[in-house]
Every structure is written in structure tokens, then in C-alpha cells.
Scaffold this motif. Sequence first.
Motif, short mmCIF file in Angstrom:
data_model
loop_
_atom_site.label_atom_id
_atom_site.label_comp_id
_atom_site.label_asym_id
_atom_site.label_seq_id
_atom_site.Cartn_x
_atom_site.Cartn_y
_atom_site.Cartn_z
N LEU A 270 0.95 -1.11 -0.03
CA LEU A 270 0.10 -0.08 0.25
C LEU A 270 0.99 1.22 0.12
N LEU B 185 0.98 4.15 -2.76
CA LEU B 185 0.72 5.62 -2.54
C LEU B 185 1.75 6.49 -3.06
N TYR C 122 0.31 16.72 -1.36
CA TYR C 122 0.13 15.37 -1.50
C TYR C 122 0.78 14.53 -0.63
N ILE D 123 2.64 15.21 1.83
CA ILE D 123 2.34 15.20 3.27
C ILE D 123 1.27 14.37 3.57
N PHE D 124 0.11 14.38 2.86
CA PHE D 124 -1.11 13.33 3.00
C PHE D 124 -0.38 12.08 2.81
N ALA D 125 0.42 11.64 2.08
CA ALA D 125 0.91 10.43 1.83
C ALA D 125 1.43 9.80 3.11
N ALA E 249 1.51 10.70 6.01
CA ALA E 249 0.35 10.77 6.94
C ALA E 249 -0.53 9.29 7.21
N ALA E 250 -0.58 9.01 5.89
CA ALA E 250 -1.39 7.47 5.76
C ALA E 250 -0.80 6.47 6.16
N MET F 38 -1.11 4.92 9.30
CA MET F 38 -2.52 4.45 9.32
C MET F 38 -2.65 3.27 8.71
N VAL F 39 -1.96 2.81 7.80
CA VAL F 39 -1.70 1.85 7.00
C VAL F 39 -1.32 0.47 8.09
N MET G 234 -1.54 0.78 11.18
CA MET G 234 -2.36 0.17 12.33
C MET G 234 -3.48 -0.51 11.80
N SER G 235 -4.05 -0.16 10.54
CA SER G 235 -5.00 -1.13 9.88
C SER G 235 -4.63 -2.57 9.83
#
Lengths: 225, 234
Positions: free
Chosen positions: B123, B127, B151, B153-155, B157-158, B161-162, B164-165
Motif C-alpha cells: 500500500l 501511495l 500530497y 504530506i498526506f501520503a 500521514a497515511a 494509518m496503513v 495500524m489497520s
Amino acid sequence: MSGFFESAWAIAERDMRAEWRSREIFNPMLFFGLLVIVLFSFSFEPDAEETQRIGGGLLWMAFLFSGMLAMNQSFPREMHERTLHGLRTAPIPPASIFAGKFISNMAFVVLAECVLSLLFAMFFNLPLLPILGRFAAVLVAGTWGLVVTGTFFSALTLHTRMRELMMPLLLLPISVPHMIAAVSATAELFQQQTLSQLWFTQLIGYDVVFTTLGLLLFHFVIEDV
Amino acid sequence: MRNRFFIPMLAFTVVLMAIALYMTFLWVPADFTQGDVQRIFYFHLGSFWTASVALTLNALACLMYILRRMDRAKAEFWDALAASSAEIGVIFCAGGLAFGTFWAKPVWGTWWVWDARLTLTFLTWLLYIAYLLLRGFLEGSDRAGMISAVYGIFAIAAVPMVYMSNRWFRTQHPQPVIGGGEGSGMPGSMWLTVFAAWFAMQALMCWYLTQRMPLERGKREAERLRRQLRVEDV
């Protein structure tokens, strides 16, 4: 700070009023979501037990794809009459434009999701009533993250070539962790009627992180529109 | 387009790569249980470490671009670094994934499993492919630097999240060799080989950066001049 909320609400209200009169987002979104559900059910032909297992994924795929239709148009609509330029030069905090767009998108998407969930429950004979409160919580928390990133990327891709293609290409990979949590939480609700603390916390975490980033970074995105 | 770093950096990389290959295939003993196939591990791990360094650099460059956007020369430097490091990150991440599948087929009996660690890496890779696509679609726009930095910075930050999921997925992946608990250590010769492979790849990354960054800056300059011409024409 009151200026922030007032201007955000003014933008959201204007969008909702425009949508109420034209219904050019809501109707196609609902129809598209319905088509996704129908197509999925033909592809998998799930029985009752299977529906409980894969229902969460099915439902969220329909939400994701139909929601993308609404969010994709969110900012480009402001370009036709150069209204975005007007918004940008208005004496309001730039983040409030983002917040306003987010509120109106959230309203469209949640409304469509409510109708789709009802239809889904009817088609697949899923008892939604006993889990209604928890289902609504997952629905709102899941949609929040989706809409916040979708709305942001709608503005981010304004200047790219092939804009309508680019937005989903950015949104889909970034929303995978969020979708994993939303799908898992919904599947658990359908199967065991319980809402897992773990997945719900993750949904909220994603919402908080990306809402904050969106509000902080939005003015860089529309700086020279 | 060559610059003064081209030959010395390339020579340095080739020497390090030759040493790493020698150590991997001839010097280090084969793993007792897995046999020769375990030798893939050195480049597999080295690729991911290099990709992590490159993607961290990308995040830093995106942040610095936003902070330094007013100063054109500095902003262009950070933008070029962001573009080049994302490319390096995607290439090495792809390499690491490919080495991993070559190892998994004989050892696990399958090319791929949707396991926590594999999914996370896959993942993350997606990204940053999206990041590179975005840059491609922004070519010629004077907003390219800012949009792609945001973008970026968004990536980044994700990525957590990946992670944790994935934490409750079953994992088939071997436990980390660093701090992986009892019995997870490696003999010294294997450690040396891991670092040799990593250094060689890191040198390759530096060589690429010294070549790619001036190219990116030249491209931006050309785009700016072209825009200027267009304005003057009108």
C-alpha cells in the motif's frame, strides 16, 4: 473564529440550496450506488450467511464509488463562473471554504448512503434495526474520512491534466486503511451485532488526522487559483 | 546530462555493489534451514531500508518546500529532491517486493500472501506511485511543486494509518531480526553482509540523486522560461 464557522456554513448552505434546485449530484450518485450494489450481487450471488460476511465490503464499495462522483465535482463546479476566485478573494479564512465544501459534501453523501443502506437491507434481508445506532456511528465516522480526503483532493487536482481520472487515483490508495477499518467494523456489526472499539477508534483517528491536515494545508492548494 | 559527480560516484557504487555481491553469494555461509535461497534476504532488506530512507527524504523535502516556498532557489532544490527521492523510493520498494516474492515462492510455496507486513509495504508503494502519477499530470503547471508537496504530506500521514489497520492481521512474515525477541539474531557475518548490501544500495541512491536532481531543476527552469515566452508573445 465565529467568522470561520459562519462563512463555512454560508458556503455549505449555498451548495445545498443549489443542489436542492438542480439535484445534479444527488440523483446520479444514488443511481450509481444502486448500480454498484446490483452488479456486485450478480457477480457474487451471496446467500444469507455470505451477505453478513461480505455485506460490509459490498456496501462500502458502493459508498466509495458513488461518493467519489459527488466529491469529484465539488471544486471544479466553482471554476465555470470563476466563483472560486471570488471565494478566495473574499475576506474569509481559506480553510472555511474547505470546511463549507466538506459540510455540503458530507450532507449529500450521508443522505445517499442512508437510502442505499435501506435498499441494501431490503434486497439482502439484513436486519438493520437492532444495530441502527452503531451502524449510523460507523457510517458517519467512515464517511467523514472519505469525504474529508475526497473534498481536499478535489481541490488539489484542479490544475492537473485529466483531473477526473487523477482524483480517484489519489483518493483510493490513501483511503485503503480507512476502508479496511470501515469494512471490518461493518462486517462485525452484521455478523456479531457488536461494534469493535479497535476499528472505531481507527476510523476516528483517521478522521482527526486528515481533517486537521486538510484545514492546515488547504490555503496552499488554492493560493493562486 | 552528466555532472562532475557522475564518474566518481558511479565508480564508488560499482565497487560497493561488487563487494556486496561477493559477500552475498560467495563469502557469507548459506542459511542452515533455508539454504541458498536465503541469500535473497540481503538485497530484500537492503532495498526496503533504502526505500525507507528515500521516502523519509521525500516527506522532509515536501515539508521544506512548503516552508521555503517564498525563496525560489531553495524551493526548487526541495522540489527536485522530493521528485527524485520519491522515484528512488518507488523503485527500491518495488525491488524489495520483487525480491520478497522470489524468496516466498520456494520457502512459503506461494508468491504472495495478504499478510500484515506485505500489505503495508504494498500500500505504501501504491501511495507513492500515485505521487509520481500526480507529478506527471502536473507537468508544465506552475503549481506543480506546491500541489505535489501537499500530497506528499498526506501520503506520509497515511503510512502509519496503513500500519495500524494491519496490526491485527495474522502475520506469516518472519519476525524482525532487530529486536525480534529471543532466537531472532543473526551471526556477525550475516550482519556484515546486510550492511554491505544496504551501503551499496544507498550509494546507488546517492548517485541517482546527484544525477536526477539537476535534471529536475533544469526541467523546471525550462518550463518557467517557456511560460515566460508565452506571456511575452501575448
